[in-house]
Scaffold this motif. Structure first.
Motif, PDB file in Angstrom:
ATOM      1  N   ILE A   5       0.853  -1.191   0.000  1.00 23.80           N
ATOM      2  CA  ILE A   5       0.000   0.000   0.000  1.00 23.80           C
ATOM      3  C   ILE A   5       0.889   1.241   0.000  1.00 23.80           C
ATOM      4  O   ILE A   5       0.703   2.170  -0.771  1.00 23.80           O
ATOM      5  CB  ILE A   5      -0.940  -0.031   1.237  1.00 23.80           C
ATOM      6  CG1 ILE A   5      -1.881  -1.239   1.144  1.00 23.80           C
ATOM      7  CG2 ILE A   5      -1.711   1.269   1.358  1.00 23.80           C
ATOM      8  CD1 ILE A   5      -2.724  -1.477   2.383  1.00 23.80           C
ATOM      9  N   SER A  36      -4.382   3.808  -4.522  1.00 29.05           N
ATOM     10  CA  SER A  36      -3.825   2.642  -3.818  1.00 29.05           C
ATOM     11  C   SER A  36      -4.086   2.746  -2.322  1.00 29.05           C
ATOM     12  O   SER A  36      -4.826   1.943  -1.764  1.00 29.05           O
ATOM     13  CB  SER A  36      -2.341   2.467  -4.133  1.00 29.05           C
ATOM     14  OG  SER A  36      -1.598   3.605  -3.793  1.00 29.05           O
ATOM     15  N   GLN A  37      -3.494   3.715  -1.661  1.00 27.24           N
ATOM     16  CA  GLN A  37      -3.672   3.828  -0.208  1.00 27.24           C
ATOM     17  C   GLN A  37      -5.062   4.375   0.109  1.00 27.24           C
ATOM     18  O   GLN A  37      -5.525   5.302  -0.555  1.00 27.24           O
ATOM     19  CB  GLN A  37      -2.614   4.767   0.356  1.00 27.24           C
ATOM     20  CG  GLN A  37      -2.513   4.733   1.868  1.00 27.24           C
ATOM     21  CD  GLN A  37      -1.342   5.568   2.374  1.00 27.24           C
ATOM     22  OE1 GLN A  37      -0.885   6.476   1.694  1.00 27.24           O
ATOM     23  NE2 GLN A  37      -0.870   5.250   3.561  1.00 27.24           N
ATOM     24  N   GLY A  38      -5.703   3.802   1.113  1.00 33.57           N
ATOM     25  CA  GLY A  38      -7.025   4.301   1.523  1.00 33.57           C
ATOM     26  C   GLY A  38      -6.898   5.601   2.286  1.00 33.57           C
ATOM     27  O   GLY A  38      -7.199   5.678   3.467  1.00 33.57           O
ATOM     28  N   TYR A  96      -6.401  -7.760   5.066  1.00 33.41           N
ATOM     29  CA  TYR A  96      -5.726  -6.470   5.154  1.00 33.41           C
ATOM     30  C   TYR A  96      -4.301  -6.768   5.603  1.00 33.41           C
ATOM     31  O   TYR A  96      -4.102  -7.387   6.658  1.00 33.41           O
ATOM     32  CB  TYR A  96      -6.480  -5.581   6.152  1.00 33.41           C
ATOM     33  CG  TYR A  96      -5.813  -4.264   6.441  1.00 33.41           C
ATOM     34  CD1 TYR A  96      -5.315  -3.462   5.415  1.00 33.41           C
ATOM     35  CD2 TYR A  96      -5.682  -3.811   7.751  1.00 33.41           C
ATOM     36  CE1 TYR A  96      -4.700  -2.246   5.687  1.00 33.41           C
ATOM     37  CE2 TYR A  96      -5.086  -2.592   8.026  1.00 33.41           C
ATOM     38  CZ  TYR A  96      -4.590  -1.824   6.996  1.00 33.41           C
ATOM     39  OH  TYR A  96      -3.987  -0.622   7.266  1.00 33.41           O
ATOM     40  N   TYR A 139      -1.930  -5.336   7.061  1.00 31.97           N
ATOM     41  CA  TYR A 139      -1.482  -4.964   8.411  1.00 31.97           C
ATOM     42  C   TYR A 139      -1.889  -6.017   9.439  1.00 31.97           C
ATOM     43  O   TYR A 139      -1.230  -6.166  10.456  1.00 31.97           O
ATOM     44  CB  TYR A 139      -2.032  -3.591   8.814  1.00 31.97           C
ATOM     45  CG  TYR A 139      -1.245  -2.435   8.219  1.00 31.97           C
ATOM     46  CD1 TYR A 139      -0.957  -2.384   6.862  1.00 31.97           C
ATOM     47  CD2 TYR A 139      -0.793  -1.391   9.018  1.00 31.97           C
ATOM     48  CE1 TYR A 139      -0.246  -1.324   6.315  1.00 31.97           C
ATOM     49  CE2 TYR A 139      -0.082  -0.324   8.478  1.00 31.97           C
ATOM     50  CZ  TYR A 139       0.194  -0.298   7.128  1.00 31.97           C
ATOM     51  OH  TYR A 139       0.890   0.748   6.595  1.00 31.97           O
ATOM     52  N   ASN A 152     -11.646  -5.134   4.163  1.00 35.25           N
ATOM     53  CA  ASN A 152     -10.642  -4.557   3.291  1.00 35.25           C
ATOM     54  C   ASN A 152      -9.758  -5.734   2.875  1.00 35.25           C
ATOM     55  O   ASN A 152      -9.227  -6.409   3.760  1.00 35.25           O
ATOM     56  CB  ASN A 152      -9.833  -3.521   4.092  1.00 35.25           C
ATOM     57  CG  ASN A 152      -8.657  -2.952   3.337  1.00 35.25           C
ATOM     58  OD1 ASN A 152      -8.479  -3.210   2.154  1.00 35.25           O
ATOM     59  ND2 ASN A 152      -7.829  -2.173   4.025  1.00 35.25           N
ATOM     60  N   TYR A 203     -14.817   0.043   8.927  1.00 36.12           N
ATOM     61  CA  TYR A 203     -15.686   0.477   7.813  1.00 36.12           C
ATOM     62  C   TYR A 203     -17.165   0.297   8.150  1.00 36.12           C
ATOM     63  O   TYR A 203     -17.993   0.165   7.252  1.00 36.12           O
ATOM     64  CB  TYR A 203     -15.323  -0.301   6.539  1.00 36.12           C
ATOM     65  CG  TYR A 203     -13.886  -0.075   6.115  1.00 36.12           C
ATOM     66  CD1 TYR A 203     -13.507   1.087   5.444  1.00 36.12           C
ATOM     67  CD2 TYR A 203     -12.896  -1.007   6.435  1.00 36.12           C
ATOM     68  CE1 TYR A 203     -12.189   1.311   5.101  1.00 36.12           C
ATOM     69  CE2 TYR A 203     -11.565  -0.786   6.090  1.00 36.12           C
ATOM     70  CZ  TYR A 203     -11.218   0.370   5.425  1.00 36.12           C
ATOM     71  OH  TYR A 203      -9.913   0.602   5.078  1.00 36.12           O
ATOM     72  N   LYS A 226     -12.067   6.791   8.780  1.00 37.31           N
ATOM     73  CA  LYS A 226     -12.823   6.684   7.529  1.00 37.31           C
ATOM     74  C   LYS A 226     -14.117   7.475   7.631  1.00 37.31           C
ATOM     75  O   LYS A 226     -14.451   8.245   6.739  1.00 37.31           O
ATOM     76  CB  LYS A 226     -13.132   5.213   7.236  1.00 37.31           C
ATOM     77  CG  LYS A 226     -12.018   4.249   7.589  1.00 37.31           C
ATOM     78  CD  LYS A 226     -10.825   4.349   6.660  1.00 37.31           C
ATOM     79  CE  LYS A 226      -9.727   3.376   7.065  1.00 37.31           C
ATOM     80  NZ  LYS A 226      -8.567   3.394   6.197  1.00 37.31           N
ATOM     81  N   TYR A 259     -13.204  -0.067  -1.111  1.00 38.74           N
ATOM     82  CA  TYR A 259     -12.231  -0.607  -2.063  1.00 38.74           C
ATOM     83  C   TYR A 259     -12.931  -1.478  -3.087  1.00 38.74           C
ATOM     84  O   TYR A 259     -13.979  -2.063  -2.801  1.00 38.74           O
ATOM     85  CB  TYR A 259     -11.195  -1.467  -1.331  1.00 38.74           C
ATOM     86  CG  TYR A 259     -10.528  -0.731  -0.203  1.00 38.74           C
ATOM     87  CD1 TYR A 259      -9.487   0.162  -0.452  1.00 38.74           C
ATOM     88  CD2 TYR A 259     -10.950  -0.907   1.114  1.00 38.74           C
ATOM     89  CE1 TYR A 259      -8.887   0.859   0.577  1.00 38.74           C
ATOM     90  CE2 TYR A 259     -10.346  -0.212   2.153  1.00 38.74           C
ATOM     91  CZ  TYR A 259      -9.320   0.669   1.880  1.00 38.74           C
ATOM     92  OH  TYR A 259      -8.727   1.355   2.907  1.00 38.74           O
ATOM     93  N   ARG A 269      -6.285  -3.724  -6.236  1.00 32.95           N
ATOM     94  CA  ARG A 269      -7.287  -3.037  -5.430  1.00 32.95           C
ATOM     95  C   ARG A 269      -7.263  -1.537  -5.710  1.00 32.95           C
ATOM     96  O   ARG A 269      -6.192  -0.918  -5.736  1.00 32.95           O
ATOM     97  CB  ARG A 269      -6.999  -3.263  -3.942  1.00 32.95           C
ATOM     98  CG  ARG A 269      -8.085  -2.705  -3.030  1.00 32.95           C
ATOM     99  CD  ARG A 269      -7.625  -2.579  -1.588  1.00 32.95           C
ATOM    100  NE  ARG A 269      -6.808  -1.391  -1.377  1.00 32.95           N
ATOM    101  CZ  ARG A 269      -6.369  -0.967  -0.195  1.00 32.95           C
ATOM    102  NH1 ARG A 269      -6.656  -1.658   0.898  1.00 32.95           N
ATOM    103  NH2 ARG A 269      -5.628   0.124  -0.098  1.00 32.95           N
TER     104      ARG A 269
HETATM  105  N1  GLN Z   1      -6.378   1.151   5.556  1.00 36.46           N
HETATM  106  C1  GLN Z   1      -5.848   1.873   4.442  1.00 36.46           C
HETATM  107  C2  GLN Z   1      -5.579   0.985   3.254  1.00 36.46           C
HETATM  108  O1  GLN Z   1      -5.830  -0.185   3.263  1.00 36.46           O
HETATM  109  C3  GLN Z   1      -4.613   2.621   4.821  1.00 36.46           C
HETATM  110  C4  GLN Z   1      -3.514   1.756   5.224  1.00 36.46           C
HETATM  111  C5  GLN Z   1      -2.248   2.453   5.547  1.00 36.46           C
HETATM  112  O2  GLN Z   1      -1.832   3.386   4.917  1.00 36.46           O
HETATM  113  N2  GLN Z   1      -1.639   2.000   6.532  1.00 36.46           N
HETATM  114  O3  GLN Z   1      -5.132   1.486   2.262  1.00 36.46           O
END
Ligand code: GLN
Length: 387
Positions: A18, A34-36, A123, A125, A172, A203, A234, A321, A366
């Protein structure tokens, strides 16, 4: 000998795709889907209340678990929106975003070598946080179009070391909104194997086509074994503020979540906590209705443009997304295809492989649609260059 040597637990970690794609996007001055990031406007109430809090001197550490105003507002919000009943004094901790909440929850609950079940596409992370704590993610692959799973797929991942299950709803990157019946199956599964359920519901307000967000902890048997995580990045378009929370029925665990929160960063930014508290107190149901309507339009606009360009979208049920099929683009991997797309159109996306543990996702990228309409329109126009 060099004294600088990174720890064992960092060795599986990479910079997230991301963020990589955001850097690539900046390099070509592209449009970042790309980045949320969520660069839609912040509600005025939220902005003004944070500014007023700075002027009024709310600038020092808050209590280790957050300002009482915000904990109360979160408790009211969870009760009204989702039917969850947490005591703001003893069952809620304000955190540095849902990311901070997830990290603290995993550190409080898991030991190195423990295993945790994740649904994929996940996701990144979530998987990387587990790896950073030397916990092993075990993946159950969701099947499109509705991103469903079979109970036997869950069973197949259980071992003697399985400790928890992560539920990200709305999800996500898939946009999956877990249905009540699916959560019932998860509740039964978690009870049978004595698992903790860690949810990520950031979300929760982004749910489309008349669907409803069901908070896993409302299900019979789940309240006692769930850590409910959420945040306001968000909903209020404040991804840089870092305000989130965790909530749990178990007060001892909540105290520990608070200690870890305190240890890692002492507290979430005080005046920004106040901005969010006032926002939660004062925005009405029409605000959340507006989010649904606006984001439905953004989703439909992006999905239509992707269809026209021959990149079949998986139309999401929630979140913001879209996973799209890029198999017709040149390249051997989703990264190569995302790079081709960026070079050709100037629109950045995230390679699908970033959301899978094994070989999955190579036909997917995505796109994020939490963008102003002007930027989204421009991205949609650029997809025509693929024709
Ligand atoms: N949650 C957001 C994403 O999936 C931002 C993630 C981030 O930048 N750490 O893009």
């Amino acid at each position: 000998m060099n004294a600088i040597r990174t720890s064992r637990r960092t060795r599986t970690l990479r910079h997230s795709e991301i963020r990589n794609m955001t850097l690539e996007c900046t390099r070509v001055s592209g449009i970042n889907l790309s980045q949320g990031v969520c660069d839609t406007p912040v509600p005025e109430i939220v902005r003004r209340a944070a500014q007023a809090a700075i002027d009024d001197g709310v600038n020092i550490y808050t209590r280790y678990d957050g300002l009482p105003e915000l904990r109360r507002a979160i408790a009211d919000n969870l009760r009204r929106a989702h039917g969850l009943d947490y005591d703001p004094e003893t069952q809620i901790v304000v955190t540095n975003g849902a990311t901070g909440a997830f990290y603290c929850a995993c550190s409080a609950l898991l030991d190195p070598g423990d295993e945790v079940i994740l649904f994929e596409p996940f996701y990144g992370y979530h998987a990387d946080t587990l790896r950073a704590l030397e916990v092993v993610p075990k993946c159950v692959t969701l099947q499109p179009p509705d991103w469903t799973f079979a109970s036997r797929d869950l069973e197949a991942q259980v071992t003697g070391r399985t400790r928890a299950l992560v539920v990200n709803t709305p999800g996500n990157p898939s946009g999956k909104v877990f249905q009540r019946a699916e959560l019932e199956a998860i509740a039964e599964f978690a009870a049978r194997h004595a698992l903790v359920v860690i949810t990520d519901e950031i979300y929760d307000r982004f749910v489309y086509d008349g669907r409803e967000h069901v908070s896993p902890a409302v299900l019979p048997g789940l309240f006692e074994r769930t850590v409910t995580i959420g945040g306001f990045s968000k909903t209020f378009s404040i991804t840089g503020w870092r305000i989130g929370f965790s909530a749990c029925e178990n007060r001892e665990l909540v105290r520990m979540l608070g200690h870890l929160n305190d240890l890692a960063y002492v507290c979430a930014p005080a005046p920004l906590q106040m901005g969010v508290a006032r926002g939660l107190e004062r925005v009405g149901p029409e605000f959340y209705e507006l989010i649904r309507r606006e984001y439905t339009c953004k989703r439909d606009k992006l999905c239509a443009a992707l269809s026209r360009a021959g990149l079949s979208p998986h139309v999401p049920q929630g979140s913001y997304y879209v996973l799209a099929d890029v198999s017709r683009l040149p390249g051997k991997s989703s990264k190569e295809r995302a790079m081709f797309l960026l070079e050709r159109t100037g629109v950045a996306s995230v390679p699908g492989s970033a959301f899978y543990s094994g070989a999955g996702g190579e036909d997917l990228v995505r796109f994020c649609f939490a963008k102003t309409d002007a930027e989204l329109d421009e991205a949609c126009r650029r997809f025509e260059r693929l024709l």
